[in-house]
Write a protein that holds these residues in place. Structure first.
Motif: not given
Length: 660
Positions: A76-77, A654-660
């Motif tokens: 999740s970050g 997730r922390l970056m608001a998207r799937d990397l």
């Protein structure tokens, strides 16, 4: 005046907070993420506070899971959040290379910013996430304005320098292994924000190679000694005098190691030469004395070899010159004879061929002479007499018998001359055969004579050189023996000095027992609180080890207890930092300690302990940030302690608001 706060029943964990302290000397108030300078934010700002801050990523089912879907706590970050905090506090990297590349692809102009409070002054910090290279750290700056602008870079160094000067300066003098330009704060930050990859396995494991943090020495690396001494310096458990003694002790250890290697090599070289001299001097099987009498035996035997070599014949130089001249002359005669023989052997077959050609002409010439005596018309093949009688007018040209017989006689003379020439050549070739044999014999005799004279000379030269080398070998053996004795004396002297320095260091460690006694007091109280009233813990510095012990009806060494030791030690040092007894701020980040095999009951007590540390006061003098996938206690799973909830899925959570 400082105030004493007793929080628990005996045995108690007590804190003495410096008077006038209104907030932690160093803490992070806000963390923000932007897609680009002046652009939209990746997510809402993450607000933090003094005291306990929980970052939770539910793992399993919770009341907020939509439709009863099982939440994914990992990925999740949480660790990225901790790394971004470290990044804004001065660390060089915010993720490993793979994750940095993915974030840079998703946010090529992305930036992260933080408001870092240092002694009441708000520092605005902006650092890039992608391809940008703008690093800014400004005191009394407006974070949103700096993040939106495109001003000049200041680098992160001003913040690091300010933390050094305000808090960590007292510990810098104790860090003996720092380079002149190296800062102490990045090393302290490595301790206060341990890598999650280290799993709280050891109190001196701060940075894992798997994290890609590019942490400076001594924060990383296999050697724990530098980190142990850095930790002591941060805990003010080491003095400059002790560091000077330690530097002297390290220098002596280096000298001792060098002297030991030198002595070992000298012993090996001397032993090798000893065996060689015994064999070469013909002393094998004999009983030889020890040094220094052994050296006299070697010298006497070597002198005897040298004297014997001097008695050997040297070989007459003039005689050798004459022999070589005679050999040269014999070879020249043989060469000339061989050249003539080869020429004759090649010429005779050619002359025989000429003879064959000349002989082949004889029959035709003889026939021509016979025909000239009784000629026949070449046209009608009728005897001339008859042709003339019948008055034939076809042929009137007849052979001259005299000319034909003259040509036949001349050819016979040529054949005779050619045979004589061949006979002469064959006779000369036959005569050369004994001359060739004799020439070879003379060359062989001359060569043997030269070899004999050279052998006599070479034998003496070889014997003299061998005897000289033996003499030199004996002298080198003597030099090695002297060098070895000197190195051993020097090594003995160094060992004595090293022993004295270590005794001084032991005395210094004894003087620091008060500091470790205070750490043990708080460490043991935390262990009792988190385990049970019968548990106790100790922190000891013995020799080259920092040893943590937990006694729960006996010494416990399970994986969970090992993690608990590290956790309790960090909290005990946090308490000392609150009291101003260390040279590091009262700031601590623990990334997922539950995943290090920590028991759930102990884990819950961790949260309650940190809440109670901040409870009795109007102001909270520390900041503790903990990430977890385990459900925090119900009474702490709310504001103000729960600061952020992250989920592994969907990507927007997730922390970056998207799937990397």
């Amino acid at each position: 005046m400082s105030q004493q706060h007793e929080m628990f029943d005996a045995p108690k964990l007590s804190l003495t907070v410096p008077a006038g302290l209104k907030e932690p000397r160093l803490w992070v108030r806000r963390l923000a993420l932007w897609e680009a300078p002046g652009g939209p934010k990746i997510r809402e700002d993450i607000m933090l506070r003094p005291g306990l801050n929980i970052i939770w990523s539910p793992d399993g089912f919770d009341e907020n899971s939509a439709g009863g879907v099982r939440a994914i706590g990992h990925g999740s970050g949480k660790t990225l959040f901790c790394r971004l905090l470290r990044y804004c506090l001065g660390e060089q990297r915010f993720a490993d290379e793979t994750q940095r590349e993915r974030i840079a692809v998703a946010f090529p102009n992305g930036i992260v910013g933080a408001e870092v409070i240092l002694d009441g002054v708000c520092w605005a910090v902006v650092r890039p996430l992608g391809i940008r290279r703008r690093h800014v750290a400004i005191a009394d700056g407006n974070l949103d304005e700096i993040a939106a602008g495109d001003g000049a870079t200041t680098s992160i160094d001003p913040l690091i320098e300010a933390i050094e000067q305000a808090i960590v300066t007292a510990g810098v003098a104790g860090l003996a292994r720092l380079q002149p330009s190296q800062k102490a704060w990045p090393i302290a930050l490595a301790w206060l924000t341990r890598d999650q990859e280290c799993r709280f396995d050891d109190v001196l494991d701060w940075r894992s190679p798997a994290s890609g943090s590019d942490a400076p020495l001594p924060a990383s690396g296999r050697e724990t000694g530098p980190r142990r001494e850095a930790l002591r310096a941060f805990l003010m458990a080491i003095t400059e005098e002790e560091q000077q003694t330690r530097r002297a002790e390290e220098a002596l250890r280096t000298e001792v190691a060098t002297a030991e290697r030198e002595a070992s090599y000298l012993d090996w070289d001397r032993g090798r030469r000893h065996e060689r001299l015994i064999e070469q001097l013909g002393l094998s099987g004999q009983t030889v004395p020890e040094m220094p009498l052994l050296l006299e035996v070697f010298r006497k035997a070597a002198d005897g070899r040298l004297a014997a070599a001097a008695q050997l014949p040297t070989g007459d130089t003039a005689e050798l010159g004459q022999a070589r001249k005679a050999l040269q002359e014999a070879r020249e005669i043989l060469r000339s004879t061989d050249e003539e023989r080869i020429r004759l052997e090649a010429q005779i077959p050619a002359e025989n061929h000429v003879l064959t050609l000349l002989s082949s002409e004889m029959p035709s010439l003889s026939a021509a002479a016979e025909n000239a005596a009784s000629q026949v018309c070449p046209i009608c093949e009728v005897p001339i007499d008859k042709a003339l009688a019948e008055k034939c007018g076809l042929s009137h040209k007849l052979h001259n018998e005299t000319d034909c017989r003259a040509r036949l006689a001349a050819k016979r003379q040529e054949v005779s001359n050619q045979k004589q020439k061949i006979d002469s050549l064959e006779a000369r070739l036959k005569a050369l055969q004994p001359a060739t044999v004799l020439g070879r014999q003379q060359v062989e005799q001359a060569e043997k004579r030269v070899q004999t004279i050279e052998s006599v000379r070479d034998t003496r030269a070889s014997a003299w050189q061998a005897a000289t080398r033996l003499k030199e070998g004996v002298e080198r053996f003597s030099e090695l023996s002297t060098e070895r004795d000197e190195v051993r004396k020097r090594l003995l002297n160094l060992d004595e000095k090293l022993t004295k320095e270590r005794e001084r260091l032991a005395a210094f460690r004894d003087k620091q027992s008060l500091t470790f006694g205070r750490i043990t007091e708080k460490f043991s109280a935390i262990i009792r609180r988190m385990v049970n009233e019968n548990a106790k813990g100790t922190v000891t510095l013995s020799g080259d080890r920092l040893q943590l012990t937990v006694d729960v009806d006996g010494d416990r060494r399970t994986a969970a207890i090992e993690s608990l030791k590290v956790l309790a030690f960090d909290l005990a040092c946090l308490c000392l930092s609150i009291e101003g007894a260390t040279s590091v701020p009262a700031f601590l980040v623990h990334d997922s300690p539950r995943e290090a095999d920590l028991g759930l009951s102990i884990y819950d007590e961790l949260f309650r302990l940190m809440r109670e540390l901040e409870a009795p006061r109007k102001t909270t003098p520390f900041q503790y940030i903990v990430t977890t996938t385990t459900r925090p206690p119900d009474d702490l799973r709310r504001d103000p302690w729960l600061r952020l909830v992250l989920r592994g899925a969907p990507g927007s959570e997730r922390l970056m608001a998207r799937d990397l």
